[in-house]
Design a protein around this motif. Structure first.
Motif, mmCIF file in Angstrom:
data_model
loop_
_atom_site.group_PDB
_atom_site.id
_atom_site.type_symbol
_atom_site.label_atom_id
_atom_site.label_comp_id
_atom_site.label_asym_id
_atom_site.label_seq_id
_atom_site.Cartn_x
_atom_site.Cartn_y
_atom_site.Cartn_z
ATOM 1 N N VAL A 74 0.357 -1.027 0.133
ATOM 2 C CA VAL A 74 0.186 0.452 0.306
ATOM 3 C C VAL A 74 0.567 1.075 -0.027
ATOM 4 N N GLN A 111 -9.761 1.009 1.087
ATOM 5 C CA GLN A 111 -8.626 2.308 0.122
ATOM 6 C C GLN A 111 -8.333 2.047 -0.820
ATOM 7 N N LEU A 128 -9.669 2.330 -4.121
ATOM 8 C CA LEU A 128 -10.023 4.316 -4.412
ATOM 9 C C LEU A 128 -8.160 4.338 -5.075
ATOM 10 N N TYR A 129 -7.400 3.831 -4.368
ATOM 11 C CA TYR A 129 -6.228 4.342 -4.987
ATOM 12 C C TYR A 129 -5.823 3.403 -5.873
ATOM 13 N N LYS A 182 -7.675 5.856 -8.676
ATOM 14 C CA LYS A 182 -6.560 6.436 -8.630
ATOM 15 C C LYS A 182 -5.463 6.504 -9.914
ATOM 16 N N TYR A 196 -14.184 3.078 -9.159
ATOM 17 C CA TYR A 196 -14.510 4.218 -8.299
ATOM 18 C C TYR A 196 -16.572 2.645 -7.984
ATOM 19 N N VAL A 213 -16.075 0.734 -5.706
ATOM 20 C CA VAL A 213 -16.142 0.556 -4.420
ATOM 21 C C VAL A 213 -17.799 0.795 -4.180
ATOM 22 N N TYR A 263 -18.176 4.847 6.232
ATOM 23 C CA TYR A 263 -17.408 4.914 5.117
ATOM 24 C C TYR A 263 -17.777 6.006 3.979
ATOM 25 N N HIS A 311 -14.774 7.189 2.322
ATOM 26 C CA HIS A 311 -14.828 6.479 0.660
ATOM 27 C C HIS A 311 -15.965 6.697 -0.574
ATOM 28 N N GLU A 350 -15.186 10.200 -2.183
ATOM 29 C CA GLU A 350 -14.554 10.235 -2.776
ATOM 30 C C GLU A 350 -14.599 9.235 -4.095
#
Length: 232
Positions: free
Chosen positions: A56, A87, A90-91, A94, A109, A112, A133, A136, A139
């Motif tokens: 991570v 997370q 989400l990473y 991104k 996304y 998620v 959450y 999350h 985002e």
């Protein structure tokens, strides 16, 4: 700085020590020396390829220094090992966004949001799903909204950005979400709507730009675009 110097001396004595690599990587990361941190996390992963922390944090470092493909692979590995690590999703999203793979970013996304939607919070836990959450969901909805905005799908962008704002912490508004929502409203103005509809949409855009300027009074895009809407 003293801690980093100590770990660097230890590394000089034993360059194969993965424990020293991990400590040194953490020190570099705290100092925002992301290239050096990434190098040390890589050393840790050569010895322990399934180390979640190294994957991570190493992935984040590689993302920051612009090595998005490497970061993507590391986040994919995290998800493979820990499917409940939100997370990482989400990473990964991104990473796709930064690689201009907007469709993949949007799907990630959306994944998620879908995963969180299936979670049942025990009655005795004391937190709602939005409380647990919310960051999350903010985002994920925000960046789907941005992707829709970039794709000129303004009604969809507005829908997702409004959802994102619903998950804002009470004590901290999200500048980007409000700016992108304002822009989505402003860009949705066109010849195919009535005068009354245009007035209502323009007012919503103005309200969002005003929120942005309350957060950041010197925000240049908001100042310029609000002046344009007001005909200045």
């Amino acid at each position: 700085d003293n801690a980093i110097a100590s770990f660097e001396r230890a590394m000089a004595l034993d360059s194969t020590s993965t424990e020293v690599s991990a400590e040194l990587a953490g020190g570099y990361m705290a100092k925002k020396m992301y290239d050096k941190a990434a190098e040390q996390y890589n050393k840790k992963l050569k010895a322990e390829p399934k180390n979640i922390g190294a994957l991570v944090n190493g992935g984040v470092c590689f993302m920051v220094i612009g090595k998005y493909d490497t970061a993507k692979v590391m986040m994919q590995k995290v998800i493979e090992l820990r499917p409940d690590f939100f997370q990482a999703y989400l990473y990964l999203a991104k990473c796709y966004y930064l690689l201009d793979s907007l469709d993949l970013a949007k799907k990630q996304y959306q994944l998620v949001i879908a995963i969180i939607d299936t979670i049942n919070i025990p009655a005795g836990e004391g937190k709602s799903k939005a409380e647990k959450y919310g960051a999350h969901l903010l985002e994920a909805n925000k960046f789907i909204g941005l992707i829709e905005l970039l794709g000129k799908h303004y009604p969809s962008a507005i829908e997702y950005l409004k959802k994102a704002i619903d998950f804002e912490p009470k004590d901290k508004r999200d500048l980007e979400a409000h700016l992108w929502l304002a822009q989505s409203y402003a860009l949705s103005l066109g010849p195919k709507i009535t005068v009354e509809e245009a007035q209502a949409i323009r007012q919503k855009a103005i309200e969002q730009y005003e929120i942005v300027l309350k957060i950041d009074p010197k925000n240049k895009p908001a100042t310029k675009e609000l002046d344009q809407l007001r005909g200045k």
